[in-house]
Design an enzyme around this catalytic site. Structure first.
Site, PDB file in Angstrom:
ATOM      1  N   GLU A   1      -1.142   2.894   1.183  1.00 43.22           N
ATOM      2  CA  GLU A   1      -0.971   1.583   1.946  1.00 43.22           C
ATOM      3  C   GLU A   1      -1.443   1.937   3.366  1.00 43.22           C
ATOM      4  O   GLU A   1      -1.043   0.828   4.343  1.00 43.22           O
ATOM      5  CB  GLU A   1       0.314   0.923   1.800  1.00 43.22           C
ATOM      6  CG  GLU A   1       1.633   1.806   2.228  1.00 43.22           C
ATOM      7  CD  GLU A   1       2.876   1.081   1.966  1.00 43.22           C
ATOM      8  OE1 GLU A   1       3.328   0.250   2.890  1.00 43.22           O
ATOM      9  OE2 GLU A   1       3.486   1.079   1.110  1.00 43.22           O
TER      10      GLU A   1
ATOM     11  N   CYS B   1       4.113   0.849  -2.067  1.00 39.08           N
ATOM     12  CA  CYS B   1       4.561   2.224  -2.611  1.00 39.08           C
ATOM     13  C   CYS B   1       4.327   2.334  -4.015  1.00 39.08           C
ATOM     14  O   CYS B   1       4.449   3.647  -4.563  1.00 39.08           O
ATOM     15  CB  CYS B   1       6.132   2.555  -2.206  1.00 39.08           C
ATOM     16  SG  CYS B   1       6.219   2.469  -0.377  1.00 39.08           S
TER      17      CYS B   1
ATOM     18  N   HIS C   1      11.526   6.178  -6.225  1.00 41.94           N
ATOM     19  CA  HIS C   1      11.001   6.134  -4.876  1.00 41.94           C
ATOM     20  C   HIS C   1      11.932   6.000  -3.715  1.00 41.94           C
ATOM     21  O   HIS C   1      12.947   5.274  -3.925  1.00 41.94           O
ATOM     22  CB  HIS C   1      10.100   4.769  -5.023  1.00 41.94           C
ATOM     23  CG  HIS C   1       9.904   4.172  -3.524  1.00 41.94           C
ATOM     24  ND1 HIS C   1       9.301   4.949  -2.831  1.00 41.94           N
ATOM     25  CD2 HIS C   1      10.142   3.092  -2.888  1.00 41.94           C
ATOM     26  CE1 HIS C   1       8.831   4.329  -1.440  1.00 41.94           C
ATOM     27  NE2 HIS C   1       9.593   2.975  -1.673  1.00 41.94           N
TER      28      HIS C   1
END
Length: 390
Positions: A79, A111, A233
């Protein structure tokens, strides 16, 4: 046919900032950073490192000549892309000398990008069993100096080789996923820094995990007892713990203790690197694999991927019989040990050193950067990269 992760590489810059010292300089209780969000060190990228070089350095340590010949697809999840047209994957393909008869693309969804790349890679391998796919998750998290998000910055990349009969982890077929239009985090094309609604982002992360976990249980028939660990994550290392806690409440005590202990191990590398966006989940997985010495082959690992905006997915993998033979634990220990601490003023100066956006030419000092692959400058609006060993 088993399809999954054959190799994993990781790279983070050679500079870091102690979070205690950042807190003191910002007149904040250090415990807010080290305990409250669970961060100890933050990777600081010099101007000679960008998402391309981070990814190329991560892949460099794991690819041999046979890999470079068999890889026919390079998928770069990021990103913090450097170009609105040309994919970052093309640069890495050239820097590493990968087979020219290959596809190379960049994918984006905050993400979640590297997870999307892995799912795409699985489909490609199913159709082309002799192929290998290089998946890259590489980012530099920037929120700005003295901002609410400053403590959750970081930089790094994870590279994964996906193929049939993988050495490390076979990915199972069942997964659960969802999408919702949520403005919890975004970065307009005119900004090099992200914008975030922290409270909303935390809420959505937890809600997405609860939703996809329930979906997954219904699809698979599996429950918490069937997992040795669940990796997350991690924009900061306490985030996954917040999502996992309510799910654990009805599990047997031994299952709760196992998953909590293994979760903590999975945060080890992230605590010392910071947020690396697309690579964060896979850095958690790598931390678990390399730091838990009694993790047995054949066990099932859960993976929760979340990309703000928002897309979430829960999927699973089974550790293969000789998975430890494919890890680069010693390399990563050496990389962490060789990093250099910078002071807060030094970090601020590095943060403010950005590349020109007016078309001017700049030459950078790559000798000061120990990485094999570096950004050497800009000429005629084109980034100039160097592989010091080519």
């Amino acid at each position: 046919m088993k399809i999954g992760i054959d190799k994993i590489g990781f790279y983070t810059p050679h500079l870091y900032l102690d979070m205690n010292k950042l807190a003191v300089s910002r007149d904040i209780d250090p415990g807010k950073f080290t305990i409250g969000i669970g961060q100890e060190k933050m990777a600081v990228p010099p101007v000679t490192q960008d998402p391309v070089t981070l990814a190329a350095n991560a892949a460099y340590e794991i690819l041999d000549e046979a890999d470079k010949e068999q890889i026919d697809f390079v998928i770069f999840g990021t990103e913090s892309g450097i170009d609105s047209s040309k994919s970052a994957a093309v640069y890495v393909h050239e820097l590493l000398g990968i087979n020219p008869n290959a596809r190379a693309i960049e994918v984006k969804q905050a993400c979640y990008g590297a997870t999307a790349a892995i799912q795409m890679a699985k489909g490609h391998i199913a159709l082309n069993p002799e192929s290998k796919v290089l998946v890259l998750g590489s980012d530099i998290a920037r929120y700005g100096l003295n901002t609410s998000g400053e403590a959750t910055q970081g930089a790094g990349a994870v590279a994964l080789v996906i193929c049939a009969d993988p050495g490390i982890m076979a990915l199972e077929d069942k997964s659960a996923y969802m999408t919702a239009d949520v403005m919890d985090f975004w970065r307009p094309v005119y900004s090099d820094k992200a914008f975030v609604n922290g409270k909303l982002s935390n809420e959505q992360y937890i809600a997405f995990f609860a939703d996809v976990w329930e979906q997954f249980k219904q699809k698979s028939g599996l429950d918490l007892k069937d997992f040795e660990a669940i990796t997350f994550h991690l924009p900061y290392t306490k985030m996954g713990k917040k999502a996992l806690k309510p799910v654990l409440e009805d599990a047997p005590e031994d299952v709760q203790e196992r998953l909590k202990a293994n979760y903590q191990i999975s945060t080890g590398y992230n605590r010392n690197v910071g947020n690396i966006y697309t690579g964060s989940l896979y850095l958690s997985l790598l931390s678990l694999l390399e730091q838990k010495e009694d993790l047995k082959p054949g066990t099932r690992i859960g993976l929760f991927s979340y990309g703000s905006g928002a897309v979430g997915e829960f999927f699973t993998g089974i550790l293969q019989s000789n998975y430890r033979d494919y890890l680069k634990t010693e390399n990563h220990n050496k990389m962490f040990a060789s990093r250099k601490e910078v002071t807060v003023p030094e970090y601020e100066a590095i943060f403010e050193e950005t590349l020109p956006t007016n078309g001017s030419t700049v030459k950078l000092d790559t000798d000061a950067d120990p990485a094999v692959i570096c950004l050497a400058g800009i000429s005629e609006n084109m980034r100039q990269y160097v592989n010091k060993l080519k």
